[in-house]
Design an enzyme around this catalytic site. Structure first.
Site, PDB file in Angstrom:
ATOM      1  CG  HIS A   1      -1.628   1.223   1.062  1.00 39.78           C
ATOM      2  ND1 HIS A   1      -2.906   1.373   0.567  1.00 39.78           N
ATOM      3  CD2 HIS A   1      -1.624   2.531   1.799  1.00 39.78           C
ATOM      4  CE1 HIS A   1      -3.400   2.529   0.814  1.00 39.78           C
ATOM      5  NE2 HIS A   1      -2.560   3.331   1.426  1.00 39.78           N
TER       6      HIS A   1
ATOM      7  CG  ASP B   1     -12.449   2.814   5.202  1.00 41.45           C
ATOM      8  OD1 ASP B   1     -11.889   3.588   5.897  1.00 41.45           O
ATOM      9  OD2 ASP B   1     -12.195   2.617   3.869  1.00 41.45           O
TER      10      ASP B   1
ATOM     11  NE  ARG C   1      -9.808   9.581   7.721  1.00 48.82           N
ATOM     12  CZ  ARG C   1      -8.906   8.925   7.206  1.00 48.82           C
ATOM     13  NH1 ARG C   1      -9.387   7.567   6.720  1.00 48.82           N
ATOM     14  NH2 ARG C   1      -7.852   9.224   6.694  1.00 48.82           N
TER      15      ARG C   1
ATOM     16  CB  SER D   1      -8.805   4.444   6.772  1.00 51.20           C
ATOM     17  OG  SER D   1      -9.333   4.179   5.424  1.00 51.20           O
TER      18      SER D   1
ATOM     19  CE  LYS E   1      -9.034   1.119   2.544  1.00 44.66           C
ATOM     20  NZ  LYS E   1      -9.651   2.717   2.500  1.00 44.66           N
TER      21      LYS E   1
END
Length: 453
Positions: free
Chosen positions: A90, A169, A176, A191, A195
């Site tokens: 990520h 989320d 947010r 968050s 995931k």
């Protein structure tokens, strides 16, 4: 509409966090349950997010929030024989960051299984899904059954977040964005990690960016976020490590959806720019080491480098394209040695080249400035769901550290509007920093590795 679940009232919980107290496991369970079932009002969600933003959360609270969000929906499970091989990466987002596109098939070529669930671009950062959708036919919406089959056959997929995966989320993320609480370390951690945990991973590498074109401008803030995510990932049973990487100048030479696909394909053919290759081999090598497919980081980097050079990663990418809806003709054509990319990818109507104003050494190219101009030209979106123009982008014609002559072209802008405005022209020219070569730092992207705990 009830304000309580399990005896805890939402206003009490908000007050506790607002006053700097700790939320219990039951509080967090109640809050996430309320978000998912819509029994908590929007104003209360916003108030809780702001309280968390102001007072933060300790590791235990962040861990519990991540776990509750992860289990708010479906969690993917994989066959027993894949144990240890299911990996992902990520990135916290940047300019020209097309790393996932060559990395997923490179890892698959090294024997890993890569269930990559990616996002769309918002504000100045590009989204992997938008880039892939510039390939005609590419489908990011697949059923759980279909993705399991693709992972079995191809070894990797790149899809969007499904309705059933971490639904809490989606609600919190949208709030947010509109409550100025995006940059809270516990909220970012929960968050991202919820995931990733729902993907059923064995190992995860995080590319945490810092610099002018990153969410965090300085290295210390980026390290704080990286350490938070590494701690939560490892306590969830995912072997998690991170790299801190510079995000000032764009990654590679291309920015914009179609152009980044072109560059990703060049990279898969062993012809990618050095800084992009450096990031892919660093992240991929680290993952191979973490999941035991390579004895050392260096051995892992070498393995990734080899599959990019020998066509094995490209073969997996071609299979992934076809498995995700691209016709055999188009995928074969894009992956051929002498591909005419713009027979299939959309090219903008106009190209404008800008010239270097002086002789000298290229000291910096401000990726943020370039991204903001491209965004206005149609490459990005201001709110979720807006259409984007896949053909808008920029190609850098010079590298950092290169000597340039006055009048030499340094960037080519691809745009559909007739001309660039004088304002856009001036902004872009300001992105280029030319000076004497003394004190030029090398542009190594990866600055630090943060080990699994």
């Amino acid at each position: 509409m009830s304000h309580t679940m399990g005896g805890n009232s939402f206003p009490e919980m908000i007050m506790r966090k607002r006053d700097g107290g700790q939320l219990s496991a039951e509080d967090i369970h109640t809050f996430v349950g309320g978000v998912k079932s819509r029994t908590i009002q929007d104003s209360q969600i916003g108030a809780m997010l702001m309280a968390i933003w102001q007072k933060s959360m300790d590791n235990k609270e962040t861990m519990m929030l991540t776990k509750e969000m992860m289990t708010s929906g479906e969690v993917l499970h994989w066959p027993e024989e894949w144990t240890g091989l299911v990996v992902d990466k990520h990135s916290t987002g940047g300019v020209g960051d097309k790393v996932s596109i060559p990395l997923a098939p490179a890892l698959a070529a090294c024997g890993c299984k890569v269930p990559m669930i990616s996002g769309r671009g918002l504000a100045h950062t590009g989204g992997t899904l938008d880039k892939l959708e510039s390939i005609p036919g590419f489908n990011i919406h697949l059923s759980t059954e279909r993705v399991k089959q693709i992972l079995q056959d191809v070894g990797c997929f790149i899809v969007g977040q499904t309705e059933t995966l971490v639904p809490a989320d989606r609600v919190l993320y949208a709030h947010r964005d509109i409550t100025a609480t995006v940059d809270s370390v516990p909220l970012i951690t929960a968050s991202i990690m919820s995931k990733k945990a729902a993907e059923g991973l064995n190992a995860l590498v995080l590319d945490v960016k810092f610099g002018k074109a990153a969410l965090y401008k300085d290295m210390d803030s980026a390290r704080t976020l990286a350490q938070s995510m590494v701690a939560v990932g490892n306590s969830l049973g995912i072997k998690t490590g991170a790299v801190l990487s510079r995000m000032d100048a764009p990654i590679g030479r291309c920015v914009g959806n179609s152009l980044e696909i072109y560059e990703a394909l060049e990279c898969l053919k062993g012809r990618g720019p050095d800084d992009l290759n450096n990031l892919i081999t660093s992240l991929g090598g680290y993952l191979l080491q973490m999941c035991g497919r390579a004895a050392t980081l260096e051995a892992g980097q070498k393995a990734i480098s080899e599959v990019l050079m020998n066509g094995k990663a490209l073969q997996h990418f071609q299979e992934m394209l076809q498995a995700q809806g691209v016709t055999a003709d188009i995928s074969r054509s894009l992956c051929s040695e002498k591909a005419e990319y713009f027979n299939h990818l959309r090219r903008a109507k106009h190209q404008t080249e800008l010239k270097a104003p002086d002789d000298g050494t290229v000291l910096d190219i401000d990726g943020m400035t370039i991204a903001v101009v491209l965004h206005k030209l149609g490459a990005g979106r201001t709110k979720p769901g807006e259409p984007i123009n896949h053909s808008v982008g920029a190609e850098l014609l010079v590298d950092l550290g290169q000597q340039v002559k006055k009048g030499q072209s340094w960037i080519r802008i691809h745009h559909d509007c007739a001309t660039l405005s004088s304002h856009q022209h001036a902004d872009l020219q300001e992105a280029l920093v030319i000076g004497s070569g003394e004190g030029f730092q090398n542009n190594a992207r990866v600055v630090e590795f943060i080990q699994p705990i």
